[in-house]
Write an enzyme that holds these catalytic residues in place. Structure first.
Site, mmCIF file in Angstrom:
data_model
loop_
_atom_site.group_PDB
_atom_site.id
_atom_site.type_symbol
_atom_site.label_atom_id
_atom_site.label_comp_id
_atom_site.label_asym_id
_atom_site.label_seq_id
_atom_site.Cartn_x
_atom_site.Cartn_y
_atom_site.Cartn_z
ATOM 1 N N SER A 67 0.824 -1.227 0.000
ATOM 2 C CA SER A 67 0.000 0.000 0.000
ATOM 3 C C SER A 67 0.851 1.267 0.000
ATOM 4 O O SER A 67 0.448 2.275 -0.592
ATOM 5 C CB SER A 67 -0.940 -0.001 1.202
ATOM 6 O OG SER A 67 -1.759 -1.138 1.153
ATOM 7 N N GLU A 69 14.818 5.333 5.027
ATOM 8 C CA GLU A 69 15.420 6.212 4.004
ATOM 9 C C GLU A 69 14.341 6.414 2.946
ATOM 10 O O GLU A 69 14.191 5.607 2.041
ATOM 11 C CB GLU A 69 16.663 5.551 3.416
ATOM 12 C CG GLU A 69 17.732 5.201 4.458
ATOM 13 C CD GLU A 69 17.896 3.697 4.676
ATOM 14 O OE1 GLU A 69 17.307 2.919 3.919
ATOM 15 O OE2 GLU A 69 18.610 3.316 5.620
HETATM 16 N N1 LIG Z 1 16.722 0.870 6.872
HETATM 17 C C1 LIG Z 1 17.374 0.422 7.933
HETATM 18 C C2 LIG Z 1 18.206 -0.718 7.841
HETATM 19 C C3 LIG Z 1 18.879 -1.140 8.973
HETATM 20 N N2 LIG Z 1 18.717 -0.473 10.147
HETATM 21 C C4 LIG Z 1 19.420 -0.887 11.356
HETATM 22 C C5 LIG Z 1 19.334 -2.390 11.583
HETATM 23 C C6 LIG Z 1 20.712 -2.891 11.390
HETATM 24 O O1 LIG Z 1 20.995 -3.926 12.316
HETATM 25 C C7 LIG Z 1 21.578 -1.658 11.611
HETATM 26 C C8 LIG Z 1 22.859 -1.663 10.837
HETATM 27 O O2 LIG Z 1 22.554 -1.876 9.476
HETATM 28 P P1 LIG Z 1 23.712 -2.217 8.448
HETATM 29 O O3 LIG Z 1 24.562 -3.326 8.979
HETATM 30 O O4 LIG Z 1 23.093 -2.374 7.105
HETATM 31 O O5 LIG Z 1 24.494 -0.829 8.496
HETATM 32 P P2 LIG Z 1 26.038 -0.483 8.436
HETATM 33 O O6 LIG Z 1 26.818 -1.665 7.923
HETATM 34 O O7 LIG Z 1 26.180 0.791 7.718
HETATM 35 O O8 LIG Z 1 26.330 -0.232 9.969
HETATM 36 P P3 LIG Z 1 27.173 -1.117 11.020
HETATM 37 O O9 LIG Z 1 28.610 -0.901 10.672
HETATM 38 O O10 LIG Z 1 26.785 -0.594 12.369
HETATM 39 O O11 LIG Z 1 26.724 -2.571 10.798
HETATM 40 O O12 LIG Z 1 20.779 -0.563 11.205
HETATM 41 C C9 LIG Z 1 17.881 0.643 10.221
HETATM 42 O O13 LIG Z 1 17.711 1.249 11.283
HETATM 43 N N3 LIG Z 1 17.232 1.067 9.107
#
Ligand SMILES: Nc1ccn([C@H]2C[C@H](O)[C@@H](COP(=O)(O)OP(=O)(O)OP(=O)(O)O)O2)c(=O)n1
Length: 178
Positions: free
Chosen positions: A96, A122
């Protein structure tokens, strides 16, 4: 394997999945609906620098909604605080919201075992669309994980998104050494 509705409920009973607030009617066949929290944010600078700490400005969604426009990345946040201690949580859009041209994540839908926080969204849109705090925005699905977890996300020293918050969090890419 993806957890069914009854398995999600069992995991909530055990405390391995926490969703706050939890409403039974938000539980789908194999997912849980999450909602848009009241804060949005946009980057202060139009040109972002992947090596720099790009600052964001938060604002509250007014009661009568807020119109999102194409060409801007909006950071949103789930109303729900979640903890997932034994499964891999994934944030997905809803059909939706998709049909309104709203994308809720830019490539990053995966969560980690041990992630304990609200989720940053995002958000980008295909055409102008008014959104409201509290509207259904996405869904969480839970995968069974294979093998032992050596490092849970919430105990990882360099995890970037561990600090408990009710607001969207900007990219912490600047903490990566490259
Ligand atoms: N759209 C999103 C996707 C993920 N997360 C949260 C849940 C994940 O457990 C955390 C970290 O995601 P990633 O591992 O994809 O991010 P990074 O690799 O950039 O960060 P890190 O180095 O902390 O793992 O962020 C979030 O809040 N929003």
């Amino acid at each position: 394997m993806i957890l069914s509705d009854s398995r999600i409920l069992e995991e909530i009973e055990k405390g391995t999945i926490i969703i706050e607030p939890f409403k039974r009617e938000c539980l789908g066949t194999n997912s849980y609906d999450v909602h848009l929290g009241k804060y949005l944010a946009t980057y202060t600078n139009r040109v972002l620098d992947a090596k720099a700490h790009n600052e964001i400005e938060h604002f509250e969604i007014p009661k009568n909604g807020y119109v999102l426009h194409p060409g801007t990345l909006y950071l949103g946040v789930t109303l729900e605080y979640t903890e997932t201690h034994a499964h891999v949580p994934f944030l997905e859009g809803k059909s939706s919201t998709g049909r309104l041209g709203i994308d809720i994540h830019a490539t990053a839908g995966k969560g980690d075992v041990g992630f304990c926080n609200t989720w940053t969204l995002e958000i980008s849109v295909a055409q102008p669309v008014k959104v409201y705090a509290g509207m259904p925005i996405g869904q969480l699905i839970y995968f069974v994980v294979e093998g032992n977890i050596a490092t849970m996300y919430n105990t990882k020293g360099n995890a970037k998104y561990n600090n408990k918050t009710t607001r969207p969090v900007e990219s912490m890419m600047w903490k990566n050494k490259f």
